[in-house]
Design a protein around this motif. Structure first.
Motif, PDB file in Angstrom:
ATOM      1  N   PRO A   1     -63.595  56.789  -9.562  1.00  0.00           N
ATOM      2  CA  PRO A   1     -64.521  56.899 -10.695  1.00  0.00           C
ATOM      3  C   PRO A   1     -65.773  57.748 -10.427  1.00  0.00           C
ATOM      4  CG  PRO A   1     -63.846  54.618 -10.360  1.00  0.00           C
ATOM      5  CD  PRO A   1     -63.252  55.409  -9.257  1.00  0.00           C
ATOM      6  N   GLN A   2     -66.352  57.572  -9.230  1.00  0.00           N
ATOM      7  CA  GLN A   2     -67.599  58.300  -9.005  1.00  0.00           C
ATOM      8  C   GLN A   2     -67.381  59.521  -8.139  1.00  0.00           C
ATOM      9  OE1 GLN A   2     -70.160  55.325  -7.358  1.00  0.00           O
ATOM     10  NE2 GLN A   2     -70.083  54.070  -9.204  1.00  0.00           N
ATOM     11  N   SER A   3     -66.131  59.944  -8.045  1.00  0.00           N
ATOM     12  CA  SER A   3     -65.785  60.980  -7.086  1.00  0.00           C
ATOM     13  C   SER A   3     -66.681  62.211  -7.178  1.00  0.00           C
ATOM     14  CB  SER A   3     -64.328  61.379  -7.269  1.00  0.00           C
ATOM     15  OG  SER A   3     -64.041  62.504  -6.494  1.00  0.00           O
ATOM     16  N   MET A   4     -66.805  62.791  -8.363  1.00  0.00           N
ATOM     17  CA  MET A   4     -67.538  64.054  -8.406  1.00  0.00           C
ATOM     18  C   MET A   4     -68.732  64.054  -9.344  1.00  0.00           C
ATOM     19  SD  MET A   4     -64.586  66.883  -7.714  1.00  0.00           S
ATOM     20  CE  MET A   4     -63.124  65.987  -8.146  1.00  0.00           C
ATOM     21  N   SER A   5     -69.145  62.865  -9.748  1.00  0.00           N
ATOM     22  CA  SER A   5     -70.295  62.823 -10.649  1.00  0.00           C
ATOM     23  C   SER A   5     -71.576  62.569  -9.863  1.00  0.00           C
ATOM     24  CB  SER A   5     -70.102  61.723 -11.691  1.00  0.00           C
ATOM     25  OG  SER A   5     -69.925  60.486 -11.035  1.00  0.00           O
ATOM     26  N   ARG A   6     -72.665  63.079 -10.382  1.00  0.00           N
ATOM     27  CA  ARG A   6     -73.953  62.863  -9.724  1.00  0.00           C
ATOM     28  C   ARG A   6     -74.352  61.405  -9.934  1.00  0.00           C
ATOM     29  NH1 ARG A   6     -78.869  66.436 -11.933  1.00  0.00           N
ATOM     30  NH2 ARG A   6     -78.538  65.101 -13.724  1.00  0.00           N
ATOM     31  N   PRO A   7     -74.803  60.713  -8.889  1.00  0.00           N
ATOM     32  CA  PRO A   7     -75.151  59.304  -9.091  1.00  0.00           C
ATOM     33  C   PRO A   7     -76.301  59.164 -10.086  1.00  0.00           C
ATOM     34  CG  PRO A   7     -75.788  60.035  -6.877  1.00  0.00           C
ATOM     35  CD  PRO A   7     -75.002  61.144  -7.497  1.00  0.00           C
ATOM     36  N   SER A   8     -76.262  58.087 -10.852  1.00  0.00           N
ATOM     37  CA  SER A   8     -77.283  57.873 -11.885  1.00  0.00           C
ATOM     38  C   SER A   8     -78.685  57.776 -11.270  1.00  0.00           C
ATOM     39  CB  SER A   8     -76.958  56.602 -12.664  1.00  0.00           C
ATOM     40  OG  SER A   8     -76.937  55.516 -11.759  1.00  0.00           O
ATOM     41  N   TRP A   9     -78.729  57.387 -10.003  1.00  0.00           N
ATOM     42  CA  TRP A   9     -80.028  57.177  -9.361  1.00  0.00           C
ATOM     43  C   TRP A   9     -80.447  58.385  -8.516  1.00  0.00           C
ATOM     44  CZ3 TRP A   9     -78.220  57.438  -4.369  1.00  0.00           C
ATOM     45  CH2 TRP A   9     -76.876  57.057  -4.175  1.00  0.00           C
ATOM     46  N   TRP A  10     -79.907  59.556  -8.866  1.00  0.00           N
ATOM     47  CA  TRP A  10     -80.100  60.720  -7.995  1.00  0.00           C
ATOM     48  C   TRP A  10     -81.561  61.090  -7.812  1.00  0.00           C
ATOM     49  CZ3 TRP A  10     -82.225  65.468  -9.406  1.00  0.00           C
ATOM     50  CH2 TRP A  10     -82.473  65.635 -10.782  1.00  0.00           C
TER      51      TRP A  10
ATOM     52  N   VAL B   1     -76.629  36.890   1.248  1.00  0.00           N
ATOM     53  CA  VAL B   1     -75.310  36.752   1.870  1.00  0.00           C
ATOM     54  C   VAL B   1     -74.253  36.186   0.931  1.00  0.00           C
ATOM     55  CG1 VAL B   1     -76.070  36.557   4.243  1.00  0.00           C
ATOM     56  CG2 VAL B   1     -75.966  34.503   2.819  1.00  0.00           C
ATOM     57  N   THR B   2     -74.671  35.572  -0.168  1.00  0.00           N
ATOM     58  CA  THR B   2     -73.670  34.947  -1.033  1.00  0.00           C
ATOM     59  C   THR B   2     -73.187  35.886  -2.124  1.00  0.00           C
ATOM     60  OG1 THR B   2     -75.320  34.066  -2.551  1.00  0.00           O
ATOM     61  CG2 THR B   2     -74.738  32.696  -0.671  1.00  0.00           C
ATOM     62  N   VAL B   3     -73.776  37.058  -2.210  1.00  0.00           N
ATOM     63  CA  VAL B   3     -73.429  37.965  -3.311  1.00  0.00           C
ATOM     64  C   VAL B   3     -72.631  39.152  -2.796  1.00  0.00           C
ATOM     65  CG1 VAL B   3     -74.395  39.480  -5.087  1.00  0.00           C
ATOM     66  CG2 VAL B   3     -75.488  37.295  -4.565  1.00  0.00           C
ATOM     67  N   GLN B   4     -71.657  39.563  -3.588  1.00  0.00           N
ATOM     68  CA  GLN B   4     -70.910  40.767  -3.252  1.00  0.00           C
ATOM     69  C   GLN B   4     -71.517  41.935  -4.015  1.00  0.00           C
ATOM     70  OE1 GLN B   4     -66.911  41.007  -4.796  1.00  0.00           O
ATOM     71  NE2 GLN B   4     -66.157  41.851  -2.880  1.00  0.00           N
ATOM     72  N   ARG B   5     -72.089  42.870  -3.296  1.00  0.00           N
ATOM     73  CA  ARG B   5     -72.657  44.032  -3.971  1.00  0.00           C
ATOM     74  C   ARG B   5     -71.548  44.901  -4.543  1.00  0.00           C
ATOM     75  NH1 ARG B   5     -76.567  45.630   0.719  1.00  0.00           N
ATOM     76  NH2 ARG B   5     -78.457  44.493   0.173  1.00  0.00           N
ATOM     77  N   THR B   6     -71.847  45.553  -5.654  1.00  0.00           N
ATOM     78  CA  THR B   6     -70.885  46.528  -6.165  1.00  0.00           C
ATOM     79  C   THR B   6     -70.971  47.779  -5.293  1.00  0.00           C
ATOM     80  OG1 THR B   6     -72.462  47.609  -7.619  1.00  0.00           O
ATOM     81  CG2 THR B   6     -71.253  45.726  -8.537  1.00  0.00           C
ATOM     82  N   PHE B   7     -69.966  48.615  -5.434  1.00  0.00           N
ATOM     83  CA  PHE B   7     -69.908  49.882  -4.713  1.00  0.00           C
ATOM     84  C   PHE B   7     -71.179  50.685  -4.989  1.00  0.00           C
ATOM     85  CE2 PHE B   7     -68.079  54.306  -4.562  1.00  0.00           C
ATOM     86  CZ  PHE B   7     -67.800  54.302  -3.214  1.00  0.00           C
ATOM     87  N   GLU B   8     -71.550  50.762  -6.261  1.00  0.00           N
ATOM     88  CA  GLU B   8     -72.741  51.494  -6.691  1.00  0.00           C
ATOM     89  C   GLU B   8     -74.013  50.922  -6.040  1.00  0.00           C
ATOM     90  OE1 GLU B   8     -72.456  53.897  -9.135  1.00  0.00           O
ATOM     91  OE2 GLU B   8     -74.566  54.279  -9.592  1.00  0.00           O
ATOM     92  N   GLU B   9     -74.092  49.615  -6.014  1.00  0.00           N
ATOM     93  CA  GLU B   9     -75.271  48.986  -5.402  1.00  0.00           C
ATOM     94  C   GLU B   9     -75.344  49.273  -3.902  1.00  0.00           C
ATOM     95  OE1 GLU B   9     -75.525  45.153  -8.467  1.00  0.00           O
ATOM     96  OE2 GLU B   9     -74.520  44.976  -6.524  1.00  0.00           O
ATOM     97  N   GLU B  10     -74.187  49.213  -3.232  1.00  0.00           N
ATOM     98  CA  GLU B  10     -74.161  49.522  -1.794  1.00  0.00           C
ATOM     99  C   GLU B  10     -74.765  50.906  -1.561  1.00  0.00           C
ATOM    100  OE1 GLU B  10     -73.093  47.863   0.795  1.00  0.00           O
ATOM    101  OE2 GLU B  10     -71.649  46.367   0.121  1.00  0.00           O
TER     102      GLU B  10
END
Lengths: 684, 684
Positions: free
Chosen positions: B664-673, A58-67
């Motif tokens: 930034p990630q609009s049209m790229s395949r996610p790295s964790w695909w 709860v104390t950490v803000q996830r990045t967009f990518e992590e979400e």
């Protein structure tokens, strides 16, 4: 019962727990049944086993990518949990409500991503497709492909008929050629489309031999399942950062002469013959349009239930914090809990009452939907099913909107009653608000959606004038048979607080309100029609009329369903406390109707206003000692609640300290500290 | 005027701009004056020159760390902008309002961080310190040190007297020894304390010779300015991630036998003599306590103004989008703007009216505060100043709360009227809501704070009964001289829409409301006092009484100030449109008072309810063609608004496309695909 429902750890909340007038375990058992509580317990145990569901610090803000990656993993995992599978949950029609609630409270992004990528995709194929589409369902179930549902376009949301995507049939090559007219015609907001879907259900105007046959639904491959790269001829991508639910990859799709095979048309409502002709079992194009969008009721029913899930979570946090937090007191060294203050009671208890009403109502509504879906699948009496489908559509269009609004207010009040500490992410209320916010505008913007309900009701007024009997499969409108009688004879004629809290008094007020607002809205529409087109007349009866009508209608129905449940209560203490919640919800919800009650001469003396205020304060005061036990009955377990302010042990300050001390940058010097050194004043 | 106020770029908003009934430039000139508009233009130009203020890409989610560094840089820079300096802004008492608004709209975190680390720190030293503390002010101004203001503790916010931090004087070593009793006594939420402050103003109970002399304020060094490392004996750190305003490093501070020199006591209200005795010019300990916290009014006045800043921003986005966005229409190919719908008008125009009222009111209030501060510094008549200080305290305690609430509703409605696209971060409304949210609970939790106002008003009722003349420096209560007369003779006696929209009718209603609620609250208090202690009696008159009283009081004052301004309008078209906003604000704000109006028999027939509804709909309809011009007058420039939906050129879809495509990630395949590839069903 000892094994089924565990005691909470002893702690500072004991004071209030001991004060309650009823046995909280008995109330829980009554509300849910033994079978459902067992199911709940099994599901809680199961969910705690997976590492994918842990680590929501709860104390950490996830990045967009992590979400995104977290939600994708969780969503994938949900498919594999047997307790959540359709085969399992339809054993008991209360299981789906329970499963939906727990998923929503625990991992909202993943829950919705799973639902739209899987359930919604599959349901739409079931209802609009035929045998030739079964392979897509199998592939979804096996995780070979991933779906999404594309209706909304950048330029059109509520007005589905206005969509600009076209699917033109090419007879020679037996393909549909799909096109987005321009950026405004891009499909958008589809959950799962942004980064992960391989197949999209796309609504497009079907054009055959230069004739537009209206919206139809097509299965459109968008990404190669092996590489997850987009196919040529389409532009597909992500909508970007949102207010909440950032785990869901909502996406857009632009089609540029993109070809799909003839079989990919979901062909139950209309098909192309081998010689390239359009055929349909629907003569009426409007009915076909309605049928094409018929699967949308389910979403609204589930959102109604999601509202309860969010309300419960927010209230759990705010009420437990209010019990623990002390501020001011009769003497300087004797501070009292916030729960003791009249203001705090009035700010929270009406929302607690709402939460109970929503819980009972949404359980009833989900059950009705499941019964309806199963009867439809079994091919039961078509006329009855049509009436029931229409009633569920009308009810859910109002309940999604009204539950959405009241939940919004409840969450916000919970946030504010937690004071400054409520502004911490670790309190957990901010994310509930951000996630719930989407409920207000997706699956039908609330103000537009609720008109579906008033349109349905307005058709009844001529029948009422004709003295016809009014009835519907779920009996939500049956009381309107008495509408003329109610309008003529029902008056506010109460002179004491006890009476205004009685079920009869409250139901009477709401029945009068629905009748009066129905008449007022209908009359106003007829009046406007003498000088305006139907379109503008409809537009000009919404404020203070149609919207209030549908609001009162759904409030009345919620009260009725709640009352039915209360009447089944096993013992007096439980019945008594539930009746207080019933009365508090009923009287507080009148706030938006006071003007109507006086305007329509239901009330002609000050009594209604005076007694209502006094009764609300009395109810708040009476509920105080039960508030913690009431929230214990419905609160999710701590691992799901995940709030430093709301844990069941009441150890607010210990958890606050741990959270603040353990936040990653809590006590370290920022890496950019040298930038903070004095800078000479520039000469500006 | 052509040079002073530039035309907007021609585009799709022209349609509505051409329809307006008044000259928007003349209204802007009237509202702000030439001097203020010039100042505004200069400031806009200046702000655009710094790279630190650029790069706020609406499509990107900044990390927590990035938020911090950006805000720290911006806050540092603000100190060096001459146009924002006190010396500059006090040239015209409208400049501070303008500067505050622009900073709040542009870079809220940095604006608040700057204010609390600099202005609030310096002001507190000015008002509580003496000559020996001037060096700290100089050091702040030169950027050598950075300040913060520590009042709130983990366990105590609203109840300042309950603070647990102690400063015990050690006569031998001539030092104060500061201690936090436990974690609940930790200072917290102080802006700037989390990562950057070198010095904290700490409120602690001063203990001299074992006697507690109450709260005093001390300058406490917390970090070495050269290394930014914390000093031994204190634990200082960051509160962690918040709902909004994450650029501000709100912090906590735990003091463990921490010694500071005797001189660090801000000694205007109390001091230690050379021989270790406590001396004070205040005989009354309560008055000393009040004086120690006297600097807090300023914060509430500025928050009232911040509310207007946020409202304006949100309304600009929602109204321009409503003009551009089309959905449904009389025919399928003739869709109409959302602005044409009655529902949409009713959802937005009352908030537009609120924004105008808040703009005029907060400008007036900030001006009153600055005049008060300057007169105080000049040592003007102490009795008059005391009465004025008390009135500003009472007014700002109500206006901070009520403006906070109405702004919350306005922002949320703006968010929802933007439909699905309003859920995008790039729409810009989510962050306004998250940042504004703090206003509801800091600088006094609203429900607690507003009691300061009713406490002040309640003291007047005995004077009224005594037929004394009631007056105050800002004349906010002067009408109460007629209170008995108003209660006896004022009745709702209006039978047409025009009349209910008139200033006289609206002011009359609010004056009656204030008088009635004052009497009702006072009488109820006396009644409760017969059976309850003062503490519990006070607690039990808040709901429906004291809170409604203060709400009506501040609404009446806002209307009065608005009316004064309207009376100075240079020409009829401007006066007319402002009167519509006045009436709309007045009639819509009655929503929460309908019950009281009938309960108190001000209204005894349905007319009030009926006419109010009709008048609101008429006003909404009349304002429609002016709505875009009205928002143009007050809208911030596009670089500050920073919303894809609200730009002044109305190119919603172009900007939406650019934003979505460029994320930034609009049209790229996610790295964790590869994780998304089918997983075999586990056997669960």
């Amino acid at each position: 019962m000892v094994d089924l429902i565990k005691n909470f750890k002893s702690g500072p909340l004991d004071v209030y727990r001991k004060k309650s007038t009823f046995d909280w375990k008995k109330l829980k058992l009554f509300l849910e049944s033994e079978e459902v509580i067992k199911y709940e317990n099994d599901l809680y145990e199961e969910l705690q086993q997976y590492s994918e569901f842990r680590g929501n610090n709860v104390t950490v803000q996830r990045t967009f990518e992590e979400e995104r990656i977290v939600a994708a993993r969780q969503s994938n995992l949900l498919r594999n949990i047997k307790l959540l599978s359709l085969e399992y949950t339809i054993q008991n029609f209360k299981f789906p409500t329970t499963a939906n609630r727990i998923r929503t409270q625990f991992i909202p992004s993943a829950a919705i991503k799973f639902t739209v990528s899987n359930t919604l995709f599959v349901n739409a194929i079931y209802s609009l497709g035929t045998g030739r589409h079964v392979k897509f369902i199998t592939d979804i179930e096996n995780g070979k492909i991933s779906g999404c549902y594309c209706l909304t376009e950048i330029g059109h949301g509520s007005n589905a008929k206005g969509m600009q995507t076209t699917a033109t049939y090419n007879k020679e090559r037996q393909v549909f050629i799909l096109n987005s007219k321009d950026f405004q015609a891009a499909k958008c907001w589809a959950g799962g489309l942004g980064q992960t879907a391989t197949h999209a259900l796309v609504y497009a105007h079907l054009i055959v031999n230069n004739v537009n046959q209206g919206l139809h639904c097509f299965i459109v491959p968008v990404r190669d399942p092996d590489t997850l790269l987009a196919y040529p001829g389409i532009t597909v991508g992500d909508m970007g950062v949102k207010i909440g639910l950032n785990g869901i990859d909502n996406g857009f799709l632009i089609l540029n002469n993109y070809e799909i095979p003839r079989e990919n048309l979901l062909n139950k409502l209309g098909d192309i013959t081998d010689d390239g002709q359009y055929v349909t079992p629907f003569k009426d194009k409007n009915k076909r349009h309605g049928a094409a969008l018929g699967t949308l009721s389910g979403g609204r029913v589930m959102i109604t239930a999601m509202c309860e899930a969010y309300c419960t979570k927010a209230l759990t946090i705010a009420l437990r914090y209010a019990a623990i937090r002390r501020q001011f007191g009769p003497t300087e060294d004797n501070e009292v809990s916030l729960l003791e203050y009249q203001t705090h009671q009035y700010r929270l208890f009406p929302h607690l009452a709402t939460t109970y009403v929503l819980r009972v109502f949404s359980t009833w509504l989900v059950e009705a939907l499941y019964k309806f879906n199963i009867e439809t699948a079994l091919g039961s009496n078509k006329d009855e099913q049509a009436a029931l489908g229409m009633e569920i559509h009308a009810i859910s269009s109002a309940s999604k909107a009204v539950a959405g609004w009241i939940t919004k207010y409840a969450i916000q009040e919970c946030r504010e009653t937690c004071g400054g500490h409520g502004y911490l992410k670790a309190a957990g209320i901010g994310s509930i608000r951000d996630d719930h916010d989407a409920n207000l505008t997706y699956e039908g913007e609330n103000y537009v959606l609720i008109q579906q309900n008033s349109n349905w009701l307005l058709k009844l007024w001529p029948l009422i004038l004709n003295k016809q009997e009014i009835s519907s499969p779920l009996e939500s409108i049956n009381f309107l048979t008495e509408a003329l009688n109610i309008l003529e004879h029902s008056k506010f004629n109460i002179y004491n607080i006890e009476e205004i809290c009685s079920p009869k008094a409250i139901i009477d007020i709401y029945q009068w309100l629905v009748c009066y607002l129905l008449k007022k809205t209908y009359t106003s529409l007829q009046d406007k029609l003498t000088s305006q087109s139907h379109f503008w007349a409809k537009s000009s009866i919404q404020v203070f009329k149609a919207k209030n009508l549908s609001t009162a209608f759904i409030q009345h129905l919620m009260l009725q369903i709640m009352l039915q449940k209360i009447n089944e209560a096993p013992e007096k203490p439980i019945r008594d406390v539930l009746l207080k919640l019933f009365a508090l919800f009923g009287l507080c919800s009148l706030e938006g109707h006071i003007s109507t009650l006086y305007e329509g001469c239901f009330a002609t003396t000050p009594q209604l206003a005076t007694l209502r205020e006094e009764a609300i304060l009395m109810l708040c005061s009476n509920i105080k000692n039960d508030a913690i036990a009431l929230i214990d009955v419905i609160a999710p377990p701590d691992f799901i609640l995940n709030s430093v302010l709301g844990s069941s042990d009441g150890e607010v300050y210990k958890r606050l300290q741990t959270a603040i001390f353990s936040s990653p940058q809590s006590m370290s010097r920022p890496s950019w500290w040298e930038e903070l050194k004095p800078v000479a004043k520039c000469k500006l």
